[in-house]
Each structure stands twice: as structure tokens, then as C-alpha cells.
Write a protein that holds these residues in place. Sequence first.
Motif, PDB file in Angstrom:
ATOM      1  N   GLU A  87       0.838  -1.198   0.000  1.00 15.82           N
ATOM      2  CA  GLU A  87       0.000   0.000   0.000  1.00 15.82           C
ATOM      3  C   GLU A  87       0.871   1.245   0.000  1.00 15.82           C
ATOM      4  OE1 GLU A  87      -3.434   2.036   2.873  1.00 15.82           O
ATOM      5  OE2 GLU A  87      -2.875  -0.076   3.120  1.00 15.82           O
ATOM      6  N   VAL A  89       0.393   5.819  -0.886  1.00 16.21           N
ATOM      7  CA  VAL A  89      -0.570   6.895  -1.116  1.00 16.21           C
ATOM      8  C   VAL A  89       0.125   8.029  -1.860  1.00 16.21           C
ATOM      9  CG1 VAL A  89      -1.978   6.332   0.891  1.00 16.21           C
ATOM     10  CG2 VAL A  89      -0.063   7.921   1.141  1.00 16.21           C
ATOM     11  N   GLY A  91       0.450  12.329  -2.148  1.00 17.10           N
ATOM     12  CA  GLY A  91       0.198  13.602  -1.472  1.00 17.10           C
ATOM     13  C   GLY A  91       0.735  13.612  -0.057  1.00 17.10           C
ATOM     14  N   ASP A  93      -0.362  15.100   2.709  1.00 19.10           N
ATOM     15  CA  ASP A  93      -1.346  14.866   3.767  1.00 19.10           C
ATOM     16  C   ASP A  93      -1.664  13.384   3.906  1.00 19.10           C
ATOM     17  OD1 ASP A  93      -1.443  17.559   4.230  1.00 19.10           O
ATOM     18  OD2 ASP A  93      -3.369  17.890   3.209  1.00 19.10           O
ATOM     19  N   GLU A  94      -1.842  12.703   2.786  1.00 17.48           N
ATOM     20  CA  GLU A  94      -2.154  11.279   2.835  1.00 17.48           C
ATOM     21  C   GLU A  94      -0.974  10.469   3.366  1.00 17.48           C
ATOM     22  OE1 GLU A  94      -5.152   9.859   2.371  1.00 17.48           O
ATOM     23  OE2 GLU A  94      -5.756  11.961   2.326  1.00 17.48           O
ATOM     24  N   ARG A  95       0.254  10.886   3.011  1.00 18.28           N
ATOM     25  CA  ARG A  95       1.432  10.180   3.534  1.00 18.28           C
ATOM     26  C   ARG A  95       1.528  10.326   5.046  1.00 18.28           C
ATOM     27  NH1 ARG A  95       3.716  11.185  -1.622  1.00 18.28           N
ATOM     28  NH2 ARG A  95       4.241  13.345  -1.095  1.00 18.28           N
ATOM     29  N   GLU A  96       1.214  11.513   5.558  1.00 15.54           N
ATOM     30  CA  GLU A  96       1.250  11.709   7.005  1.00 15.54           C
ATOM     31  C   GLU A  96       0.199  10.839   7.700  1.00 15.54           C
ATOM     32  OE1 GLU A  96       2.547  12.656  10.566  1.00 15.54           O
ATOM     33  OE2 GLU A  96       3.542  13.191   8.679  1.00 15.54           O
ATOM     34  N   LYS A  97      -0.978  10.730   7.103  1.00 11.48           N
ATOM     35  CA  LYS A  97      -2.006   9.857   7.664  1.00 11.48           C
ATOM     36  C   LYS A  97      -1.553   8.396   7.648  1.00 11.48           C
ATOM     37  CE  LYS A  97      -5.910  12.787   6.243  1.00 11.48           C
ATOM     38  NZ  LYS A  97      -7.081  12.880   5.323  1.00 11.48           N
ATOM     39  N   LEU A  98      -0.891   7.990   6.567  1.00 14.50           N
ATOM     40  CA  LEU A  98      -0.400   6.620   6.479  1.00 14.50           C
ATOM     41  C   LEU A  98       0.653   6.363   7.556  1.00 14.50           C
ATOM     42  CD1 LEU A  98      -0.385   3.896   5.020  1.00 14.50           C
ATOM     43  CD2 LEU A  98       1.338   4.842   3.458  1.00 14.50           C
ATOM     44  N   ARG A 101      -1.091   5.973  10.869  1.00 22.67           N
ATOM     45  CA  ARG A 101      -1.799   4.695  10.957  1.00 22.67           C
ATOM     46  C   ARG A 101      -0.841   3.542  11.178  1.00 22.67           C
ATOM     47  NH1 ARG A 101      -3.732   1.284   6.685  1.00 22.67           N
ATOM     48  NH2 ARG A 101      -3.516   2.978   5.149  1.00 22.67           N
ATOM     49  N   PRO A 249      -2.794   4.326  -5.247  1.00 21.28           N
ATOM     50  CA  PRO A 249      -3.717   5.465  -5.158  1.00 21.28           C
ATOM     51  C   PRO A 249      -4.900   5.407  -6.118  1.00 21.28           C
ATOM     52  CG  PRO A 249      -1.455   6.227  -4.990  1.00 21.28           C
ATOM     53  CD  PRO A 249      -1.384   4.763  -5.330  1.00 21.28           C
TER      54      PRO A 249
END
Length: 393
Positions: A87, A89, A91, A93-98, A101, A249
Motif C-alpha cells: 500500500e 498513497v 500527497g 497529507d495522505e502520507r502523514e495519515k499513512l 496509521r 492510489p
Amino acid sequence: MTVVVVGAGVYGAAVTASLTERGAHVLLVEAAAAGGGTSGATFAWTNSSGRHPRPYHDLRVAGMEAHRRLAAAVPGSDWYHESGNLEWVAGDDEREKLRTRVAGLVARGYETQWLSRAEVVALEPGIAPDELPAAEIVFFPREGWLEPARLIGHLLASSAARGAELVTGDPVTGLEIPAGGGFSVRLASGRRIAAEAVVNCAGPQADEIARLAGLDLPMRNTRGVLVRTAPTAPTAAAAVPVSRVVRAPRVHLRPDGSGGLLLHSAEIDRALGTSDTGEISVAPSAVEELLEAGRTLYPGTRPAAGATDAAGTAGTAGTAAHSVLVGERPIPTDGLPVLGRVADLPRFHFAVSHSGATLCLHAGDLVAAEVLGEDRGEALAAFRFERFRPPGG
């Protein structure tokens, strides 16, 4: 003890297998065909790598372990594929969320690896390197995928050998509770079945079965779209260039077990439409966009020149034969499973959730044990039907 199980998807098959193994007499009742509902149109990804409350995470991890145990115990088992999940991602912001998590999963002891582009290409030689980021690709090695039809077939065969009866094409239309206890289950054919317990495994129709018992099960079902490609080689045994679940993505994909691929994305779910007559359709352009995203990620999946479509006619360049599957996902309103007995109707039990492919064996066994009087209160406490009732209700 005679038990009626309603719904012959992965949950119903798993509950039935566990009940019969414990000595119960089971009638498994299905409105259509076994495995023909949600279980026949699911991505069937076994995992617990989302952001889940701890009890739900632990239930899912136990579900993954139950699949390992069954696959190891059955000679020639061919439905379970623990090949991992890749998996990444796009962007910041999405990398920070990943990252957040993954850090939470590591803290829970969930097996996780960060891989570079070169390491992913070594795992998946068919992938296009320039479609990958240089780093921050996460690999969950203990995740995998199922072939639900084969799992259901195994569970039903083992249940039949222990005396279970499968009734298909005959929906449940009524539930009566005689004065002496138990249930009288009425089918559309007019048949009535006397049972000491009922297990509601009806998936998207679980709320309808609950209403027959005088219960209000709040659901927020959603529809999902999958695209299945034809085998990429003349024989179904030939390997596709994808070896595992891959969540990129623009496309999520995995092998389908018959030489083709199964593809999904959030975008294609949004391309679903319903006509004035209630006919459900998916925009062809969205299907083509999803197929093209898969071909771009795995160039080896592009059909050879002169390939034909499903009707045997020549297609345009880059068009593969495919089918579109639309399934309805059963989701209780808070997103968590509903499992086990009902306090006010203790012989009526639920086995309903999203992610049934991950949960079915373990959760189904917990429910079956409780049907037969075993104490599974600690394991099922977070998933009781009563959480939907107002305080004092």
C-alpha cells in the motif's frame, strides 16, 4: 438442537460448519443461491490494517488467524492466499495519515514493513517501477485474500457430511415464537420449520430478518463495484503478473484465482447509478479508467493485439474482456459487527458485519458456541445488538 441459519454467504456457511461440528442439527436457508449475494461480489481481503477500535482490531486479527488454521488443517485447501498487501498513497497529507496509521498498528504488534521502490519491484516484478514512490511503501505480510466460493463450498460440504440441510431459493417470510419457546420459521414456499434457535446471517437483508423477530437493526448498507478481468493467458492456471493485494492510489487489485484480476477503487463505487426503473449500472468510462489504471501499474496485463472481448468480438487496443460485479455491503450504522444473542430474545442470534471475509470463521465460531450455550460474553461484549438501544430502552 435444531438451528435455522438464515443466509448462505461466508458467515452463514461458517456458522453452520461450527454448529454441525458441535453436534447441532442445522437448516441453512438462503433466499437465492449459496454464495450468490455479497460473498459473490467482494474483494475478500483479509486484514486489520485500518484504523479500528481495539476490540474490532483484535477480532479481525483473530479472524485472520482462524483462516490460517483452517487452511493448514485441510489438505489441498485452495481458497486462502496469505501473500501480503502492498500500500502507498499520493500527497503529503495522505502520507502523514499513512505514517500515523502504521505507527498505531506497530504499537499494537501488527506486523508491518516499510519498503523501498527496489524492494517492491523484487516482490512484484510485474509492477511498473515508475508508478511507485521511491520509499514509504508499506507491506503487511500477514494479510491476504480469499476465494469465497471455494471457502463456502468447503464449509457447506463439511456441514452436509454432518447432516446439515441447505435450502436455497426459498426466502424466510415469517418468524413466530410459540408459547413453549423456540421459533417457527416460515418460508416463501409455505414450508414451516420448527427450530430452537435462529441465527441471522442475512447480510444486507439482516435488518429485514430482524424485523420479523420484532427487532430494529439499524443498517447503512452501501454498494460496491468490482471489475474482474478475463485470464491473461490461454489457460486459467497461468499466473497473472500480480501476486498479492496491491492498494495503489488509483486502483486496488489482486489475483482472482482463475487467471484474471479483481480491481476496485473508491472512484468506481461513485460511478454507480440507478435508473428511474431501479436498474443499477456503472458508467462504462469509469470501468475503462479503472482497467487502464491497472494496466498502467502492471503493463503485463495489457491484452495482446487482436484480443477479443467477452462476446468474442475484436476490441479496441488495450481493452480486455471483463465483467462488472455490484455487491451490497452489509454495514451496521456504527460500522462494527453485530454478533451473538439478543438479551430480550436469547435464542435469536446475529452474525452480521462488513468485512465478513476476514471475520467469518472466528466470529462465526464465537456465535455458534453461544447458540449452544457456551459463554462467549467477553469476546462478544463490544458487538452486542443492545448497543443500538437507547439507555433504559
